[in-house]
Structures are given as C-alpha cells and as structure tokens.
Write a protein that holds these residues in place. Structure first.
Motif, mmCIF file in Angstrom:
data_model
loop_
_atom_site.group_PDB
_atom_site.id
_atom_site.type_symbol
_atom_site.label_atom_id
_atom_site.label_comp_id
_atom_site.label_asym_id
_atom_site.label_seq_id
_atom_site.Cartn_x
_atom_site.Cartn_y
_atom_site.Cartn_z
ATOM 1 N N GLY A 208 0.777 -1.226 0.000
ATOM 2 C CA GLY A 208 0.000 0.000 0.000
ATOM 3 C C GLY A 208 0.808 1.276 0.000
ATOM 4 O O GLY A 208 0.257 2.369 0.177
ATOM 5 N N GLU A 209 2.120 1.177 -0.238
ATOM 6 C CA GLU A 209 2.984 2.349 -0.206
ATOM 7 C C GLU A 209 3.722 2.506 -1.538
ATOM 8 O O GLU A 209 4.148 1.524 -2.143
ATOM 9 N N ASP A 210 3.863 3.768 -1.976
ATOM 10 C CA ASP A 210 4.611 4.044 -3.196
ATOM 11 C C ASP A 210 6.100 3.929 -2.901
ATOM 12 O O ASP A 210 6.646 4.674 -2.076
ATOM 13 N N VAL A 211 6.752 2.987 -3.563
ATOM 14 C CA VAL A 211 8.174 2.747 -3.314
ATOM 15 C C VAL A 211 8.913 2.627 -4.639
ATOM 16 O O VAL A 211 8.323 2.626 -5.725
ATOM 17 N N SER A 212 10.222 2.507 -4.522
ATOM 18 C CA SER A 212 11.071 2.242 -5.685
ATOM 19 C C SER A 212 11.524 0.792 -5.663
ATOM 20 O O SER A 212 11.772 0.220 -4.590
ATOM 21 N N ARG A 213 11.635 0.227 -6.803
ATOM 22 C CA ARG A 213 12.263 -1.084 -6.921
ATOM 23 C C ARG A 213 13.779 -0.911 -6.808
ATOM 24 O O ARG A 213 14.296 0.210 -6.885
ATOM 25 N N VAL A 214 14.477 -2.005 -6.640
ATOM 26 C CA VAL A 214 15.926 -1.974 -6.444
ATOM 27 C C VAL A 214 16.578 -2.927 -7.435
ATOM 28 O O VAL A 214 16.172 -4.084 -7.554
ATOM 29 N N ARG A 215 17.582 -2.429 -8.142
ATOM 30 C CA ARG A 215 18.368 -3.271 -9.068
ATOM 31 C C ARG A 215 19.683 -3.643 -8.388
ATOM 32 O O ARG A 215 20.317 -2.810 -7.737
ATOM 33 N N LEU A 216 20.113 -4.882 -8.553
ATOM 34 C CA LEU A 216 21.383 -5.355 -8.022
ATOM 35 C C LEU A 216 22.388 -5.507 -9.155
ATOM 36 O O LEU A 216 22.068 -6.080 -10.200
ATOM 37 N N LEU A 217 23.589 -4.979 -8.955
ATOM 38 C CA LEU A 217 24.663 -5.119 -9.938
ATOM 39 C C LEU A 217 25.824 -5.900 -9.336
ATOM 40 O O LEU A 217 26.248 -5.631 -8.199
ATOM 41 N N VAL A 218 26.321 -6.849 -10.107
ATOM 42 C CA VAL A 218 27.435 -7.699 -9.690
ATOM 43 C C VAL A 218 28.530 -7.621 -10.741
ATOM 44 O O VAL A 218 28.253 -7.675 -11.941
ATOM 45 N N GLY A 219 29.769 -7.496 -10.306
ATOM 46 C CA GLY A 219 30.907 -7.518 -11.227
ATOM 47 C C GLY A 219 31.421 -8.933 -11.403
ATOM 48 O O GLY A 219 31.607 -9.651 -10.414
#
Length: 362
Positions: A208-219
């Motif tokens: 029920g809350e406006d949020v951001s998604r999260v991207r994960l980066l791996v080297g």
C-alpha cells in the motif's frame, strides 16, 4: 584477518602502478543501453556498459546471456538460457529465523558508501547530479542505515565524496571501501541510483505504499564473482518471498565494482534519477529487512547465506588475494629490474619498508 588484508593491500599500493582502474570497465561507455532478446523484444535498459558474456536475471528469475553488443548504437542482444535456480529460503517460515536484534548488535556490522556521491533525484532534488558530491543518494543511505539499525545491526556509513562522476570514481571509492573493510563488516554495500530515463521501470506499490524497486549489480571480473553473485541471488530470493517485486533484477557485468574486496559486496540501485527520492527512501525499510534476514537469518541455524558461510568465503578470498599479490609483485619487480636477483632485492626492500612502517605505528 583484517590485519592480513591491510598488509596485502599495502603491498599492492607499494609495488603496483597507480593507474590501474578499480572498476575494470572500459573508458567511454557511459549512456543508456537497450538490450533486446533474439526475437527483438526489449528486455532491459541499463545506464552502464554492456559486454558480450554479461548475464542478466530478470524479475521473474529468467536467465539471459549477452550474445552481441554494439557500442556505437548502445544496443545489445541477449539469449534466454533458462530459469535461474534460486537459493532455498524455506527457513524464512521459521519465526525465530528473522529475529536479529536479540543476537547482540556488537556482532552484526554492515558497511555502506556511495561511489557516485553526486547522484540525485530530479523531482526531489531539482538536479540529477550534485557536483559538490553531496547528492540526494546520501538521504537514501541514511534512511537505509536507520532501518538496519532498527533491526539491531550496527552500520558504518562513510560519506566521503568521490566526485567527479567520471571513469576514476571507482578508483577513488576503492580507498573508502578498503578503509571500511578494516572494521570487518559482514557486508559491503555501494548505494546508487540508476540513470535510465523511464520512471515506470522503478516505480511500484508494495504493501500500500509508493516505493522504488531496487536493481542489483554484480561484477564478474574478480575472484569473488561467484560469491558476489550468490549473495545477490540470496538477497533476491529473500525479497521475492517477503516483498515480491521489490528487487527489479540482477545484472552481472564485466566490471568489478570493487567487489573483489569481499564476498558479500553488492551494488544496489535505489530507483533512477527521474523518480521521487521519497520512493527510494520508502523502499529502504523493506530492503533493510531483506538484508538483515539474508545476512543473519542463520543465527537460528536456518539460513544459508549468513556469517558462517561468509567467513568461509572471506578466508578463500584472502588466500586468493595473497597468491595474486605475490605473483603480481614478483612479475612487476622483474619487469622493472629485468633481473631475478635485482627483483628479489627490490621485494626484500619493500618488505623491510612495510615492517618499519608497522613498527613506527606501534
């Protein structure tokens, strides 16, 4: 352990040239790339370089491999290689597995910093980049720190600026990361925001809350690549169970992102510059729960990605680093002197200098 790491890093600083890039990425690759499937459908956009051999794990846990990349057009083609096998997180069903605060916060430590300290959010900060290095990304850092501390985890947040936002930013932030490692954290988090233009790729609603998604980066260009990737998969598996849709995807790219420094190192992108910073901040509480459960869920003996396994991986990483340092030192000394005997004398002098420095500090 941390004393060994410090000595190895000092050896590298003494014997190796200063121009080696810390991130391992090529120059001039900035911009937004579009990656399409072999059928021509858009798979993802990425504000980073794309190289043949990179991997991608989508939000629905499908695995892709980059087959071709056109640097001029900043486009790439990826092949679907099957479903990604995700870690078993059935231990999350055990109520005691998620109680972290009772374990003693002195034993739990997470380190955080931001390589791109200028990164900001246009709707909230009025700019995408703060040239002074005090970007809106630090508000996200502080919110994540507070949320982790609410779970009983000590957090050390280094707010050293690493401006300008150029090809040497990772080399500058490496000094910050190395300094943080002296405190022996259980994880090293490099906090960013993405640079892709479409806010719809990150904006979502959870609980029920406006949020951001999260991207994960791996080297993928370092000795810890397998452990770094496993850590990312564990984070996503836990998030998929607790907050489906929170983790946007995982990109495994050619760079190192300073993740060669420890197994539980990860780069997290909280939204992109075109979304409200409030959304990114709102997602930090959810992400803090995911990080806490991933790292410390096995305090009850249930999880597989916590401190015990991390320490084993750290030991393997230090051994590999030690061997690598020795080989590089010998090769570099021989290259400079052209003589095996002179190279050995140079190495002995360097060791003597290190001993003298350590004795002075005592």
């Amino acid at each position: 352990m941390k004393r060994i790491i410090s000595v190895l890093l000092l050896l590298l600083a003494i014997f190796l040239p200063g121009g080696v890039r810390a991130d391992g990425r090529e120059e001039g690759g900035e911009g937004v790339w579009t990656v399409r499937t072999e059928q021509g459908d858009t798979l993802l956009t990425l504000s980073d370089e794309v190289h043949v051999g990179d991997e991608y794990i989508s939000s629905d846990n499908q695995r892709y491999e980059i087959l071709s990349a056109d640097a001029a057009a900043q486009t790439a083609v990826a092949r679907h290689t099957g479903a990604q096998q995700m870690p078993d997180v059935s231990w999350l069903a055990q109520e005691t597995a998620i109680v972290v605060s009772t374990a003693g916060s002195n034993d739990l430590l997470v380190a955080m910093y931001s390589t791109h300290s200028d990164e900001s959010y246009v709707p909230s900060d009025g700019t995408s980049s703060d040239e002074a290095g005090d970007g809106g990304i630090y508000d996200v850092n502080r919110a994540l720190k507070e949320a982790l501390e609410a779970r009983g985890i000590r957090v050390v947040l280094d707010e050293t600026p690493h401006v300008p936002h150029d090809s040497s930013a990772y080399k500058r932030s490496r000094q910050t990361a190395v300094s943080l490692l002296k405190q022996s954290p259980d994880a090293l988090l490099d906090i960013h925001r993405d640079g892709i233009p479409d806010p719809d790729e990150y904006e979502t609603e959870l609980q029920g809350e406006d949020v951001s998604r999260v991207r994960l980066l791996v080297g993928r260009s370092n000795q810890n690549a397998a452990e770094n990737k496993q850590f990312a998969l564990e984070l996503k598996a836990v998030a998929d169970n607790e907050y489906p849709g929170l983790i946007k995807d995982i990109y495994i790219g050619k760079g190192t992102y300073n993740q060669d420094l420890m197994p539980n190192a990860i780069l997290l992108e909280f939204g992109t510059h075109t979304i409200s910073k409030d959304r990114a901040i709102a997602s930090t509480e959810l992400m803090a729960n995911v990080i806490a459960d991933t790292l410390y869920g096995d305090i009850s003996g249930a999880a597989g990605g916590g401190k015990t396994e991390q320490n084993k991986s750290a030991g393997r990483g230090v051994l590999f680093l030690g061997i690598t340092v020795f080989v590089l030192i010998v090769a570099f000394a021989f290259f400079q002197t052209g003589s095996g005997k002179q190279a050995w004398e140079r190495i002995k002098r360097g060791a003597h200098e290190i001993t003298a420095v350590r004795q002075k500090k005592k």
